[in-house]
Enzyme design. Structure first.
Site, short mmCIF file in Angstrom:
data_model
loop_
_atom_site.label_atom_id
_atom_site.label_comp_id
_atom_site.label_asym_id
_atom_site.label_seq_id
_atom_site.Cartn_x
_atom_site.Cartn_y
_atom_site.Cartn_z
N GLU A 34 0.88 -1.16 0.00
CA GLU A 34 0.00 0.00 0.00
C GLU A 34 0.92 1.21 0.00
OE1 GLU A 34 -2.76 0.10 3.29
OE2 GLU A 34 -3.51 2.06 2.64
N ARG A 259 4.55 -13.15 9.74
CA ARG A 259 5.28 -11.93 9.41
C ARG A 259 6.60 -11.88 10.17
NH1 ARG A 259 3.44 -6.72 9.86
NH2 ARG A 259 1.50 -7.35 8.91
N LYS A 269 3.89 0.83 10.06
CA LYS A 269 4.12 2.06 9.31
C LYS A 269 3.63 3.27 10.08
CE LYS A 269 2.75 0.11 5.28
NZ LYS A 269 2.30 0.04 3.89
P1 ATP Z 1 1.27 -1.86 8.22
O1 ATP Z 1 0.45 -2.90 8.93
O2 ATP Z 1 2.40 -1.31 9.00
O3 ATP Z 1 0.44 -0.78 7.55
P2 ATP Z 1 1.15 -3.50 5.94
O4 ATP Z 1 1.40 -4.92 6.17
O5 ATP Z 1 -0.27 -3.10 5.84
O6 ATP Z 1 1.93 -2.66 7.02
P3 ATP Z 1 1.51 -3.30 3.15
O7 ATP Z 1 2.06 -2.22 2.32
O8 ATP Z 1 0.07 -3.61 3.00
O9 ATP Z 1 1.89 -2.99 4.64
O10 ATP Z 1 2.36 -4.62 2.93
C1 ATP Z 1 2.67 -5.13 1.68
C2 ATP Z 1 2.97 -6.59 1.80
O11 ATP Z 1 4.04 -6.82 2.70
C3 ATP Z 1 1.78 -7.35 2.33
O12 ATP Z 1 1.61 -8.51 1.54
C4 ATP Z 1 2.17 -7.70 3.73
O13 ATP Z 1 1.61 -8.90 4.14
C5 ATP Z 1 3.69 -7.78 3.66
N1 ATP Z 1 4.29 -7.45 4.94
C6 ATP Z 1 4.12 -6.32 5.66
N2 ATP Z 1 4.77 -6.37 6.83
C7 ATP Z 1 5.39 -7.57 6.86
C8 ATP Z 1 6.24 -8.25 7.80
N3 ATP Z 1 6.58 -7.68 8.96
N4 ATP Z 1 6.69 -9.47 7.50
C9 ATP Z 1 6.36 -10.04 6.32
N5 ATP Z 1 5.58 -9.48 5.40
C10 ATP Z 1 5.08 -8.26 5.64
MG MG Z 2 -1.65 -3.81 4.44
#
Ligand code: ATP
Ligand code: MG
Length: 553
Positions: A34, A259, A269
């Site tokens: 995102e 994760r 984030k």
């Molecule tokens: P936040 O929860 O901080 O907003 P997010 O997971 O929503 O982060 P995205 O931009 O949606 O952030 O993530 C893109 C991809 O990265 C998604 O498929 C997500 O599952 C993966 N991802 C995010 N954080 C992690 C993590 N700590 N370990 C592994 N994969 C991750």
């Molecule tokens: Mg997300």
């Protein structure tokens, strides 16, 4: 890219089985960020997994921006994310997509659900919808609008699109089961009204699909075979499957993995953005941040990050990886690749009283194990600086460095003996007067003299003083997310700025170039603040895990 055999994991096994059994004939994955922040090391795990699988199975991996929330998303992040992916070494080729490109198709899918009697416009206020949703132990209650006719639903939904209603006045909901044990199946909201401009579609839309309605359908449109996501989406899988089934479209398979959590850092984030806006760090690319831009600026090689992601593996159980695992891969990588240099962080002046010439050109290997990396010349002059900690006035027996009357070898130089200690009025040692053994010059001395200690040094007349930033962990608490307020875990001493002495060669360091300062650590010329001839160095990582020592004390 991966020369070695790929490490096996349960997702790889599922895919192999799918191919063997003929359930799939190709592998298509995607990385779906995102664009509401910069990528962090957790994202790197997902990137390495998705791109790695596509590569190993000769399939493809799409880069798809999941940009369905107009309020928080920006183009700045889109460009930064692309940059990070390239830096990590991955290439999406022509497969760059945006969920917002599917808005029209998604809208058509929504109408299809309405026509099938599987979605309805609900006019309850958001709080009420939440209230009627029930809890894990109590079923939800049906909305009074649940039985609206298909015609009325279509008419209202079209008016929602036309902008006839205010934000929050109506939503579109799936009609599934308010008594389901899974809260996500209790008539989830699919579309909401939001009069907000979108970074790509501008003012074309005032209704936006929810994540759950956009994600699976976007996967389906792109022909993604394996939609890999983190564990918190496991409860959403029944909805994911229900939607593609009701829409009668290509059905990708959602697979969840744990994760990455890393000790001594935060990864949400929202929290990272807070650190930036509150100026606790200098920006998203502050070298203490767990972001990829931060790690890049700190000097972490992309190979080390990929290697780290490979080592930690892919599993189904949530765990926390110690930061030292990442630091170790960085050390290992830099140990291989970083040229050696001499630098003194905390100087003590040494005067070599009998140096035969004003200046002697010494020759020094750029890498002790890699003669192919060549040599450089190192000027030894009458005045040099050594590390203050390499001298003790009253040394214990096992201290093999300098002390009154003791001898030490200058790395790549000669053997010196400390003849006299010069102090100021307050008794502080300000200089050492030493004499050298002129028979002992050379980078690999074969003078046969047994001297236990070798120390590094820099010429005080030919060397230079440059800014050096000593970075440490941003948090001193192992799990800042557990604290009532994560700010309480911030390490007040995570940045120390000093002036260090460096050998003349280091003035030629280019932005981003990494070195081992012998006996001191790995340092990288800062990408933002270095200018030709005037580098600023960031400490990338220490030579050893100093935190382990602290904990074992
Ligand atoms: P936040 O929860 O901080 O907003 P997010 O997971 O929503 O982060 P995205 O931009 O949606 O952030 O993530 C893109 C991809 O990265 C998604 O498929 C997500 O599952 C993966 N991802 C995010 N954080 C992690 C993590 N700590 N370990 C592994 N994969 C991750
Ligand atoms: Mg997300």
């Amino acid at each position: 890219m991966s020369q070695q055999e790929p490490t096996s994991n349960f997702i790889r096994n599922i895919i192999e089985d799918d191919l063997e059994q003929g359930r799939r004939d190709a592998v298509v994955t995607r990385f779906p960020p995102e664009p509401n922040g910069y990528l962090h090391i957790g994202h790197a795990k997902s990137i390495c997994l998705n791109f790695g699988l596509a590569e190993d199975f000769k399939g493809r991996c799409h880069l798809r921006f999941d940009d369905t929330n107009p309020v928080k998303e920006e183009d700045e992040y889109v460009e930064a994310i692309k940059d990070d992916l390239r830096w990590l070494g991955f290439d999406w080729g022509e497969h760059l997509y945006f969920a917002s490109n599917y808005f029209e198709q998604l809208y058509q899918y929504a109408e299809k659900l309405i026509e099938k009697g599987k979605a309805y416009v609900c006019s309850l206020p958001p709080e009420k919808i939440r209230e009627l949703r029930g809890t894990l132990t109590e079923p939800g209650q049906e909305s009074p609008y649940r039985e609206r006719s298909i015609e009325e639903n279509l008419d209202l939904f079209r008016k929602m699109r036309e902008g006839e209603f205010a934000d929050g006045e109506h939503v579109l909901r799936a009609k599934i089961d308010m008594a389901s044990g899974n809260l996500n199946m209790r008539d989830p909201v699919l579309y909401r009204i939001l009069h907000a401009a979108h970074h790509r579609t501008g003012d074309s839309w005032c209704i936006y699909p929810m994540y759950d309605f956009a994600h699976g359908q976007s996967d389906s449109i792109e022909g993604v075979t394996h939609s890999i996501c983190t564990l918190e989406f496991a409860d959403h899988r029944p909805l994911y499957d229900w939607l593609v089934q009701e829409l009668e479209i290509f059905a990708p398979q959602q697979i969840e993995f744990a994760r990455l959590n890393l000790s001594y850092t935060v990864m949400s984030k929202r929290k990272l953005l807070q650190l930036v806006t509150e100026k606790r760090v200098s920006g998203w690319d502050d070298p203490r941040m767990p972001t990829l831009v931060g790690m890049r600026r700190r000097g972490y090689p992309p190979e080390a990050i990929r290697d780290f992601c490979d080592r930690i593996g892919v599993g189904k159980a949530d765990s926390r990886i110690d930061l030292s695992v990442l630091e170790d891969t960085v050390r290992e990588q830099l140990n291989e690749s970083a040229p050696r240099r001499q630098a003194v962080l905390d100087p003590l002046k040494v005067i070599i009283t009998n140096l035969p010439q004003d200046e002697i050109e010494c020759s020094a290997a750029n890498h002790p194990q890699k003669p192919e990396l060549g040599k450089r010349s190192l000027p030894l002059t009458r005045e040099i600086v050594i590390e203050r900690s390499d001298f003790m006035e009253d040394p214990p027996k096992k201290f093999f460095r300098l002390g009154p009357g003791r001898e030490v070898r200058l790395r790549n130089g000669c053997i010196i003996r400390c003849d006299e200690v010069e102090k100021n009025e307050t008794g502080e040692v300000i200089a050492l007067h030493c004499s050298c053994d002129p028979e002992t010059f050379g980078a690999n001395p074969k003078d046969g003299r047994k001297i236990k200690g070798t120390i590094h040094w820099v010429s005080a007349t030919r060397g230079a003083q440059v800014p050096v930033r000593l970075y440490d962990r941003l948090f001193c608490d192992e799990n800042p997310d557990k604290l009532e307020d994560f700010h309480q875990g911030i390490n007040p001493e995570s940045l120390q700025e000093i002036t260090a002495w460096v050998e003349p060669q280091l003035l030629k360091a280019e932005a981003g170039e990494a070195f081992q300062f012998e006996r001191v650590g790995y340092f990288t010329a800062d990408g933002n603040d270095s200018t030709p001839g005037s580098p600023v160095f960031n400490r990338t990582v220490t030579l050893r895990d100093t935190w382990a020592k602290v904990q074992n004390k």
